[in-house]
Design an enzyme around this catalytic site. Sequence first.
Site, PDB file in Angstrom:
ATOM      1  N   HIS A  81       0.817  -1.217   0.000  1.00 32.37           N
ATOM      2  CA  HIS A  81       0.000   0.000   0.000  1.00 32.37           C
ATOM      3  C   HIS A  81       0.853   1.270   0.000  1.00 32.37           C
ATOM      4  CE1 HIS A  81      -3.623  -2.292   0.346  1.00 32.37           C
ATOM      5  NE2 HIS A  81      -3.272  -2.820   1.511  1.00 32.37           N
ATOM      6  N   ASP A 130      -2.869 -10.447  -2.883  1.00 32.81           N
ATOM      7  CA  ASP A 130      -3.402 -10.044  -1.580  1.00 32.81           C
ATOM      8  C   ASP A 130      -4.885  -9.703  -1.765  1.00 32.81           C
ATOM      9  OD1 ASP A 130      -2.073  -8.695   1.193  1.00 32.81           O
ATOM     10  OD2 ASP A 130      -3.976  -7.797   0.577  1.00 32.81           O
ATOM     11  N   HIS A 153      -6.427  -7.230  -0.574  1.00 27.14           N
ATOM     12  CA  HIS A 153      -6.578  -5.785  -0.730  1.00 27.14           C
ATOM     13  C   HIS A 153      -5.909  -5.335  -2.016  1.00 27.14           C
ATOM     14  CE1 HIS A 153      -6.607  -6.604   3.662  1.00 27.14           C
ATOM     15  NE2 HIS A 153      -7.642  -5.780   3.627  1.00 27.14           N
ATOM     16  N   ASP A 211      -4.655 -12.953   2.605  1.00 31.63           N
ATOM     17  CA  ASP A 211      -5.911 -12.634   3.273  1.00 31.63           C
ATOM     18  C   ASP A 211      -7.150 -12.908   2.429  1.00 31.63           C
ATOM     19  OD1 ASP A 211      -4.717 -10.658   1.818  1.00 31.63           O
ATOM     20  OD2 ASP A 211      -4.682  -9.189   3.434  1.00 31.63           O
TER      21      ASP A 211
END
Lengths: 558, 447
Positions: B111, B150, B152, B239
Amino acid sequence: MEIGIDVGGTFTDGVLMNGGRVAKWEKAETGDDVASSVRRVLEMLLAGIDPLAINRVVLSTTLITNLIAQGKTDPAGLILLPGPGVNPQDLPFAAPAEVIAGAVDYRGRIIEPVDPAEVSAALSRFLDRGISRIAVACKFSQRNPALEEEVIRLIGDEHPRVRTLASSKVSGLLNWVRRANGAVFSLQVADEYSLFVRQVSESLDRLGLKCQVCVLKADGGTVSLQQSIHQPLEGIFSGPAASALGALAAGGEGLTAVMMDTGGTTTDLALLLDGRPLFSEKGAVLSGYPICVRSMAVASLALGGDSAIIVENGKVALGERHGKAMCLGGPRLTVTDALVFLGASELSGRERIIPALEEMSRSVGLEPRVLAEKSVTIFLESLEKKLEEMFAVWEEEPAYRVWQVLSGHKERPRTIVCLGGPAKGIGMLWGRKKGWKVLVPRHAQTANAVGAALAKTTLRLDFFADTQQMVYSTNLGGLHGALEDPLPNLEAAKRFAETLFRQAAGKSDPDNVHSETLYEEGFNIIRGWETMGRIYQIGLQTPPGLRAFLEEEVGSGE
Amino acid sequence: MSKANKTGLIFFPAFDWAISPSHPEREERLLYTRDQIFEEGILDDPGIVEFKPRLAEAEDVERVHFCVPNVNSQTTDAHLIAAGSALKLGDALLNREIKNGFALVRPPGHHAMRVVHGNRGFCNINNEAILVEYLRFKYGIRRVAIVDTDVHHGDGTQDIFYHDPDVLVISMHQDGRTLYPGSGFVEEAGGPGAFLKTINIPLPPGTSDEGFLEAWRRVVRPALAAFNPELVINSAGQDNHFTDPLANMKVTAAGYGKLTEELNPDLAVLEGGYAVETALPYVNLAILLALAGKDYSHVIEPQKRGIVLRQSDEVDRAIKRVIGYWEEKLGREPPGKDELFAGKGLFSRSRGIYYDTDQIYEQQRESVEYCPDCPGIYQVESRAKKGWGESSWVWCISVPLYACQACQEKAYKYWELETTSKKDAASRPDWIYLQDKKGNRYLKERG
């Protein structure tokens, strides 16, 4: 006085130590019957000595390694409870294995029960194959041995005469393959080893020795001879540890050095760092199988004093051993002969070498001196390469914490300790080339026996506790149980671990209750935003070291 | 040269580092993973070789980020070790010591964007981007693909390479309408000079192994084949797992194993994944086994027993829609750079960026110049306000790695102009930066 005995492949050496002084040393050829070699050396050492003046005997033997190498073992099988993870077929287990249901997870929780019918079926398959020794290994059994114990109980109920061993009894560390293999080898050598212990005990009785008798371990500590019956692998690979202790005894406290042990056909290198040998990071390998024994990191080079000087495609090279050095009446020119010719050895017999050396020199068109120097240079370059590899492994040891990465730079040794006959000559030349200090212990020939005699009794505790589940476990023969105290912080956990350590130490050696911390970690278990408990892992051991250092010091170069 | 056949591993669980004691990014995160992987005995396998972590240098970070005001203030040792571990495996790969590698490290990084005012999504610096720019600079590699798995959206990685036609960034993630960081929609597809070099595959909550693998096989795999990268890097977040507490997907360790096996990345770098007990020990193990070419089919989570992890028909339809979108889009010849710049010399956009962890709101205006010969000069002006406290204002100029000489020279002229500006203090940014990827130089000066 203390006695140290080192049973090697060819010779059995023994020393009688009076504090830091070698009072006597004896040597006998190692026969097929190791126990009688030990007896002969003991008899020689004790001639004219009151046996009651001896307060300790320590043995270092290659017995177990030899039994396994020669296949003099009893067949054993392995029952595996892998649970989720790697396909067990991809793992190097040292015995035929039967995989059954039943699983424990990383926190010691049972996530799948054992099916008694499967145990029974596996058992009868082993019995059909004539296997009546069975090791049982369950992943995470060191966190919770319940399933291993259940399988062993089921086997015992069905066939009381089948010999079993749980992997959690052998080691408390993570790595079930090593624990399983440790249990397998322990079962395989159990009978032969008990016989050896019985024979040695009888000899000791006959000789009137009433003192403590110990076996040297691969980590340089000792375990009592009687105790070693239950943990026969403890005494494996003690040779390098004996050498290291011998080198430290000569080199003094806090020695940092490269240890070079040169025999006829091989040279072993090991690192001594601030008075402690460097251990292999993961553990020992036995007959190609990883096992749960902590042993020294030893790099072996297939070159020794008797390595032959040969000419290959018109170039000088080193080859296999064909016998003793020519200066000692052997058949071919060897590295030792080159050293003798160059004046780098105390051996005589230079005149025996010259004709052969001159002839070989002519065939490659070199001066005899250049040829001798060249062969030594090849040896030194191989040593240098091996040493570099060893340093690389040491410097590349994984680190799992920020501080470990930051404390990065490791100071390399600048001293060589030479052990074994041909080591001195080679070591002196190597040291000169590198500008390093060279130590040659006066008792280089018997360094191993000296090391054994001066080894300390040691104890190691690997402690694990999970305060959410209120359980703890240890490596001490699988000692585990429920926690009464919630151990609110790392200090409380350490106090508890130290109590366990003192209890265990008190049993074996009352003056051995001091411990040092090998590792300590405490993790909060957070679920949601709440702390549900803590996980502690603590390693304690008696500080390794020597009971005494040698008084009369070493011969040394540079 | 003999072909390396080993899988490299750097396991750096940072057992002494946390964002805060009860934060998901805490000491405990990889504890059970350590236990599982060590207990398996698999690290004794000669096909897996463990390396020691090392620190990345400030220079490695500055090749990617504009840290405000500097690298030191935005990183801890743990960040530099996580990034450095990726670099170390990168070196081992390019020196042919290993065939592939897994940086099983924390803290994560995907991120973290070009400009760094603080921590967002648990990330300060972008481990994969630092790796890519290091390897491209050091080994002369040009075309690299990053596949982010991931849950996200890998918005930081997307931002860093948004205008770079030589880096293909693909992210498969839970739909941004349902999860942090709220981006990663199909419309975000790269700047005018790098159009369709950013591919976002938003997947609906409830996607299982089936949909996850279908998206990989029908969109990612053909896109990779068409791009033909020299290196493939996997941002291996975990995740998407059915037990993850921060997301809503239904992927299993077996699904991750299968994806890793088929994707066959050169390097995988751990990103997120916060089911510390139920997912990480198993998913990490499955990824490691898949990289090492070993059987991962026995890595079955205990929680999986007796539950159904099928995706609903509605989820299935939503996945098919996004796959269909990309199959159509990637099946056609994309518009060229000239067409996308539409005769303008400059592409620019303004946007706001939210830093959840450090509670910062950043406002950016970025621009890329049109250059027929190279990706063009990139500039960004950024103002950020931290909570109710201090704000900072920076001006950043970046010369792409494969910039033409004219653009490189021009960038230094811009730098000259900015740093010698006669404007009064209030009208000048706090800091001015010049990042010259081509020349491997980094300049910073107070405004």
